[in-house]
Design a protein around this motif. Structure first.
Motif, PDB file in Angstrom:
ATOM      1  N   TYR A  58       0.836  -1.206   0.000  1.00 53.79           N
ATOM      2  CA  TYR A  58       0.000   0.000   0.000  1.00 53.79           C
ATOM      3  C   TYR A  58       0.872   1.257   0.000  1.00 53.79           C
ATOM      4  CZ  TYR A  58      -3.504   3.431   1.559  1.00 53.79           C
ATOM      5  OH  TYR A  58      -4.326   4.545   1.665  1.00 53.79           O
ATOM      6  N   ASP A  59       1.902   1.265   0.827  1.00 52.13           N
ATOM      7  CA  ASP A  59       2.794   2.418   0.925  1.00 52.13           C
ATOM      8  C   ASP A  59       3.438   2.725  -0.423  1.00 52.13           C
ATOM      9  OD1 ASP A  59       4.203   4.496   2.112  1.00 52.13           O
ATOM     10  OD2 ASP A  59       5.820   3.204   2.802  1.00 52.13           O
ATOM     11  N   SER A  60       3.861   1.688  -1.147  1.00 49.69           N
ATOM     12  CA  SER A  60       4.470   1.898  -2.468  1.00 49.69           C
ATOM     13  C   SER A  60       3.473   2.489  -3.457  1.00 49.69           C
ATOM     14  CB  SER A  60       5.008   0.572  -3.006  1.00 49.69           C
ATOM     15  OG  SER A  60       6.079   0.085  -2.227  1.00 49.69           O
ATOM     16  N   ILE A  61       2.261   1.950  -3.447  1.00 50.77           N
ATOM     17  CA  ILE A  61       1.230   2.400  -4.396  1.00 50.77           C
ATOM     18  C   ILE A  61       0.768   3.819  -4.092  1.00 50.77           C
ATOM     19  CG2 ILE A  61      -1.111   1.909  -5.262  1.00 50.77           C
ATOM     20  CD1 ILE A  61      -0.538  -1.069  -4.547  1.00 50.77           C
ATOM     21  N   SER A  62       1.017   4.292  -2.872  1.00 51.46           N
ATOM     22  CA  SER A  62       0.530   5.622  -2.456  1.00 51.46           C
ATOM     23  C   SER A  62       0.984   6.739  -3.378  1.00 51.46           C
ATOM     24  CB  SER A  62       0.976   5.932  -1.022  1.00 51.46           C
ATOM     25  OG  SER A  62       2.391   6.075  -0.938  1.00 51.46           O
ATOM     26  N   LEU A  63       2.074   6.549  -4.092  1.00 51.30           N
ATOM     27  CA  LEU A  63       2.520   7.576  -5.037  1.00 51.30           C
ATOM     28  C   LEU A  63       1.431   7.873  -6.068  1.00 51.30           C
ATOM     29  CD1 LEU A  63       4.700   9.457  -6.101  1.00 51.30           C
ATOM     30  CD2 LEU A  63       5.736   7.503  -7.271  1.00 51.30           C
ATOM     31  N   ALA A  64       0.648   6.857  -6.412  1.00 51.59           N
ATOM     32  CA  ALA A  64      -0.425   7.026  -7.396  1.00 51.59           C
ATOM     33  C   ALA A  64      -1.598   7.831  -6.857  1.00 51.59           C
ATOM     34  CB  ALA A  64      -0.906   5.658  -7.881  1.00 51.59           C
ATOM     35  N   PHE A  65      -1.609   8.117  -5.548  1.00 50.71           N
ATOM     36  CA  PHE A  65      -2.656   8.980  -4.992  1.00 50.71           C
ATOM     37  C   PHE A  65      -2.432  10.437  -5.423  1.00 50.71           C
ATOM     38  CE2 PHE A  65      -2.624   6.169  -0.883  1.00 50.71           C
ATOM     39  CZ  PHE A  65      -3.013   5.072  -1.628  1.00 50.71           C
ATOM     40  N   TYR A  66      -1.176  10.766  -5.756  1.00 47.11           N
ATOM     41  CA  TYR A  66      -0.807  12.170  -5.971  1.00 47.11           C
ATOM     42  C   TYR A  66      -0.263  12.445  -7.368  1.00 47.11           C
ATOM     43  CZ  TYR A  66      -1.195  11.701  -0.967  1.00 47.11           C
ATOM     44  OH  TYR A  66      -1.666  11.409   0.295  1.00 47.11           O
ATOM     45  N   MET A  67      -0.093  11.394  -8.169  1.00 45.23           N
ATOM     46  CA  MET A  67       0.325  11.534  -9.561  1.00 45.23           C
ATOM     47  C   MET A  67      -0.511  10.596 -10.419  1.00 45.23           C
ATOM     48  SD  MET A  67       4.511  11.587  -9.556  1.00 45.23           S
ATOM     49  CE  MET A  67       4.493  11.876 -11.340  1.00 45.23           C
ATOM     50  N   ASP A  68      -0.741  10.975 -11.665  1.00 39.42           N
ATOM     51  CA  ASP A  68      -1.442  10.096 -12.593  1.00 39.42           C
ATOM     52  C   ASP A  68      -0.406   9.177 -13.236  1.00 39.42           C
ATOM     53  OD1 ASP A  68      -2.950   8.789 -14.430  1.00 39.42           O
ATOM     54  OD2 ASP A  68      -3.734  10.577 -15.436  1.00 39.42           O
ATOM     55  N   LEU A  69      -0.288   7.971 -12.707  1.00 37.26           N
ATOM     56  CA  LEU A  69       0.714   7.022 -13.204  1.00 37.26           C
ATOM     57  C   LEU A  69       0.351   6.480 -14.584  1.00 37.26           C
ATOM     58  CD1 LEU A  69       3.322   6.119 -11.570  1.00 37.26           C
ATOM     59  CD2 LEU A  69       1.601   7.300 -10.235  1.00 37.26           C
ATOM     60  N   ASN A  70      -0.879   6.687 -15.012  1.00 38.37           N
ATOM     61  CA  ASN A  70      -1.251   6.275 -16.369  1.00 38.37           C
ATOM     62  C   ASN A  70      -0.511   7.096 -17.418  1.00 38.37           C
ATOM     63  OD1 ASN A  70      -3.342   4.206 -15.865  1.00 38.37           O
ATOM     64  ND2 ASN A  70      -4.427   5.899 -14.881  1.00 38.37           N
ATOM     65  N   GLU A  71      -0.051   8.270 -17.031  1.00 40.42           N
ATOM     66  CA  GLU A  71       0.668   9.141 -17.961  1.00 40.42           C
ATOM     67  C   GLU A  71       2.178   8.910 -17.940  1.00 40.42           C
ATOM     68  OE1 GLU A  71      -0.405  13.152 -17.090  1.00 40.42           O
ATOM     69  OE2 GLU A  71      -2.470  12.918 -17.789  1.00 40.42           O
ATOM     70  N   ILE A  72       2.649   8.054 -17.046  1.00 39.36           N
ATOM     71  CA  ILE A  72       4.076   7.774 -16.912  1.00 39.36           C
ATOM     72  C   ILE A  72       4.448   6.586 -17.802  1.00 39.36           C
ATOM     73  CG2 ILE A  72       5.896   7.034 -15.319  1.00 39.36           C
ATOM     74  CD1 ILE A  72       4.929   9.920 -14.895  1.00 39.36           C
ATOM     75  N   GLN A  73       5.453   6.759 -18.625  1.00 34.55           N
ATOM     76  CA  GLN A  73       5.912   5.683 -19.501  1.00 34.55           C
ATOM     77  C   GLN A  73       7.172   5.007 -18.981  1.00 34.55           C
ATOM     78  OE1 GLN A  73       4.076   4.618 -22.147  1.00 34.55           O
ATOM     79  NE2 GLN A  73       2.595   6.158 -21.428  1.00 34.55           N
ATOM     80  N   THR A  74       8.080   5.803 -18.386  1.00 34.08           N
ATOM     81  CA  THR A  74       9.368   5.265 -17.928  1.00 34.08           C
ATOM     82  C   THR A  74       9.598   5.629 -16.467  1.00 34.08           C
ATOM     83  OG1 THR A  74      10.428   7.254 -18.843  1.00 34.08           O
ATOM     84  CG2 THR A  74      10.473   5.259 -20.192  1.00 34.08           C
ATOM     85  N   VAL A 200       4.570  18.737  -1.505  1.00 29.51           N
ATOM     86  CA  VAL A 200       4.870  17.764  -0.449  1.00 29.51           C
ATOM     87  C   VAL A 200       3.536  17.260   0.086  1.00 29.51           C
ATOM     88  CG1 VAL A 200       5.982  17.331   1.765  1.00 29.51           C
ATOM     89  CG2 VAL A 200       7.010  18.973   0.166  1.00 29.51           C
ATOM     90  N   HIS A 201       3.332  15.957   0.001  1.00 28.90           N
ATOM     91  CA  HIS A 201       2.063  15.367   0.421  1.00 28.90           C
ATOM     92  C   HIS A 201       2.257  14.556   1.701  1.00 28.90           C
ATOM     93  CE1 HIS A 201      -0.010  16.485  -3.284  1.00 28.90           C
ATOM     94  NE2 HIS A 201       1.086  16.118  -3.931  1.00 28.90           N
ATOM     95  N   HIS A 202       1.301  14.673   2.595  1.00 31.95           N
ATOM     96  CA  HIS A 202       1.326  13.931   3.856  1.00 31.95           C
ATOM     97  C   HIS A 202       0.086  13.061   3.934  1.00 31.95           C
ATOM     98  CE1 HIS A 202       0.059  13.800   8.255  1.00 31.95           C
ATOM     99  NE2 HIS A 202       1.118  13.022   8.196  1.00 31.95           N
ATOM    100  N   PHE A 203       0.277  11.807   4.339  1.00 32.14           N
ATOM    101  CA  PHE A 203      -0.862  10.922   4.591  1.00 32.14           C
ATOM    102  C   PHE A 203      -0.462   9.947   5.695  1.00 32.14           C
ATOM    103  CE2 PHE A 203       1.730   8.581   1.627  1.00 32.14           C
ATOM    104  CZ  PHE A 203       1.529   7.238   1.910  1.00 32.14           C
ATOM    105  N   GLN A 204      -1.416   9.147   6.113  1.00 29.84           N
ATOM    106  CA  GLN A 204      -1.151   8.134   7.129  1.00 29.84           C
ATOM    107  C   GLN A 204      -1.552   6.765   6.611  1.00 29.84           C
ATOM    108  OE1 GLN A 204      -3.362   9.863  10.468  1.00 29.84           O
ATOM    109  NE2 GLN A 204      -1.408  10.380  11.439  1.00 29.84           N
ATOM    110  N   LEU A 205      -0.752   5.769   6.944  1.00 33.42           N
ATOM    111  CA  LEU A 205      -1.082   4.407   6.550  1.00 33.42           C
ATOM    112  C   LEU A 205      -2.365   3.957   7.248  1.00 33.42           C
ATOM    113  CD1 LEU A 205       2.344   2.523   6.640  1.00 33.42           C
ATOM    114  CD2 LEU A 205       1.106   3.362   4.633  1.00 33.42           C
ATOM    115  N   PRO A 206      -3.146   3.104   6.591  1.00 32.57           N
ATOM    116  CA  PRO A 206      -4.338   2.564   7.246  1.00 32.57           C
ATOM    117  C   PRO A 206      -3.966   1.769   8.498  1.00 32.57           C
ATOM    118  CG  PRO A 206      -4.353   2.104   4.881  1.00 32.57           C
ATOM    119  CD  PRO A 206      -2.999   2.646   5.208  1.00 32.57           C
ATOM    120  N   VAL A 207      -4.906   1.624   9.374  1.00 35.33           N
ATOM    121  CA  VAL A 207      -4.826   0.846  10.610  1.00 35.33           C
ATOM    122  C   VAL A 207      -3.942   1.529  11.646  1.00 35.33           C
ATOM    123  CG1 VAL A 207      -4.373  -1.384  11.691  1.00 35.33           C
ATOM    124  CG2 VAL A 207      -5.187  -1.293   9.316  1.00 35.33           C
ATOM    125  N   GLU A 208      -2.631   1.565  11.418  1.00 37.03           N
ATOM    126  CA  GLU A 208      -1.733   2.058  12.459  1.00 37.03           C
ATOM    127  C   GLU A 208      -1.474   3.563  12.398  1.00 37.03           C
ATOM    128  OE1 GLU A 208       2.693   1.739  11.012  1.00 37.03           O
ATOM    129  OE2 GLU A 208       1.831  -0.252  11.267  1.00 37.03           O
TER     130      GLU A 208
END
Length: 240
Positions: A58-74, A200-208
């Motif tokens: 989940y932490d790794s995927i969180s980057l996609a919360f703030y960028m459109d990864l569909n537009e990233i090719q490389t 700079v984006h701040h969020f918290q992981l679920p649960v903890e």
């Protein structure tokens, strides 16, 4: 789908990210491979299945919360370790051409095993130093997005990562605690390496509810020829 996968699916859905059955199977295969290899080499101190899904996937995927990864090719993931965030992002956005650079060959061997098991395409795994590969044609000033997760201080990361970013592209530094002081200390390196903090984006992981921060840096011009400096120098003499 068990309760851990259900929670993983629901927390991603809350961020408008949909995961399909094949991707869930790939994450489970990734987890199994991680645990198996972790018995013979130190890849992660986090081994409980629910914690791996939360603190790594989940932490790794969180980057996609703030960028459109569909537009990233490389995408280049520098110092990826056990493959975070590069492999989870590749699973979720399979169109991306992924490069991972890591200085430890055993980790590259593990990642090759993961890539083979998951059937991932367009993944290049490189055993080497970022300082050396950042000078190579086809790697330097080339990628839409470059990532680093909990690798080093930002003043050091900038020299490791910004040379790989194409002009107009993004370097995403993924951090835990508030990086405000790091950003201040990295001001000089950002200037020398033609980077500018965009958000700079701040969020918290679920649960903890652990704090996470993502620094998005725009590359405004090509990397000056003198950077990155020779291997080992950025860590010993940061551009702070």
């Amino acid at each position: 789908m068990d309760s851990i996968q259900q929670h993983f699916t629901e927390t991603l859905a809350a961020q408008n990210i949909t995961i399909n059955e094949q991707q869930l199977e790939q994450f489970e295969g990734y987890y199994q491979e991680l645990i198996t290899w972790n018995e013979k080499m130190n890849l992660t101190g986090i081994t409980e299945r629910d914690q791996v899904y939360n603190k790594h996937f989940y932490d790794s995927i969180s980057l996609a919360f703030y960028m459109d990864l569909n537009e990233i090719q490389t995408l280049a993931d520098i110092g990826s370790g056990a493959g975070f965030p590069g492999i989870p992002l590749k699973i979720m956005f399979p169109h991306i051409k992924l490069r991972i650079i890591d200085s430890l060959n055993k980790r590259i061997q593990f990642l090759q095993s993961v890539v083979n098991r998951l059937g991932l395409q367009d993944v290049e795994l490189i055993h080497g130093r970022a300082e050396e590969w950042g000078q190579k044609e086809g790697y330097r000033d080339h990628h839409d997005l470059v990532t680093a997760r909990a690798v080093a201080k930002l003043s050091v990361l900038n020299e490791f990562c910004l040379p790989f970013v194409k002009t107009g592209g993004t370097f995403a530094a993924m951090k835990g605690i508030d990086p405000a002081e790091e950003i201040q200390h990295a001001f000089r390196s950002l200037g020398l390496l033609k980077g500018k903090v965009r958000e700079v984006h701040h969020f918290q992981l679920p649960v903890e509810q652990s704090d996470r921060h993502i620094i998005l840096i725009t590359k405004e011009a090509a990397t000056p020829a003198k950077y990155p400096r020779k291997a080992g120098t950025p860590m010993k003499e940061p551009l702070g």
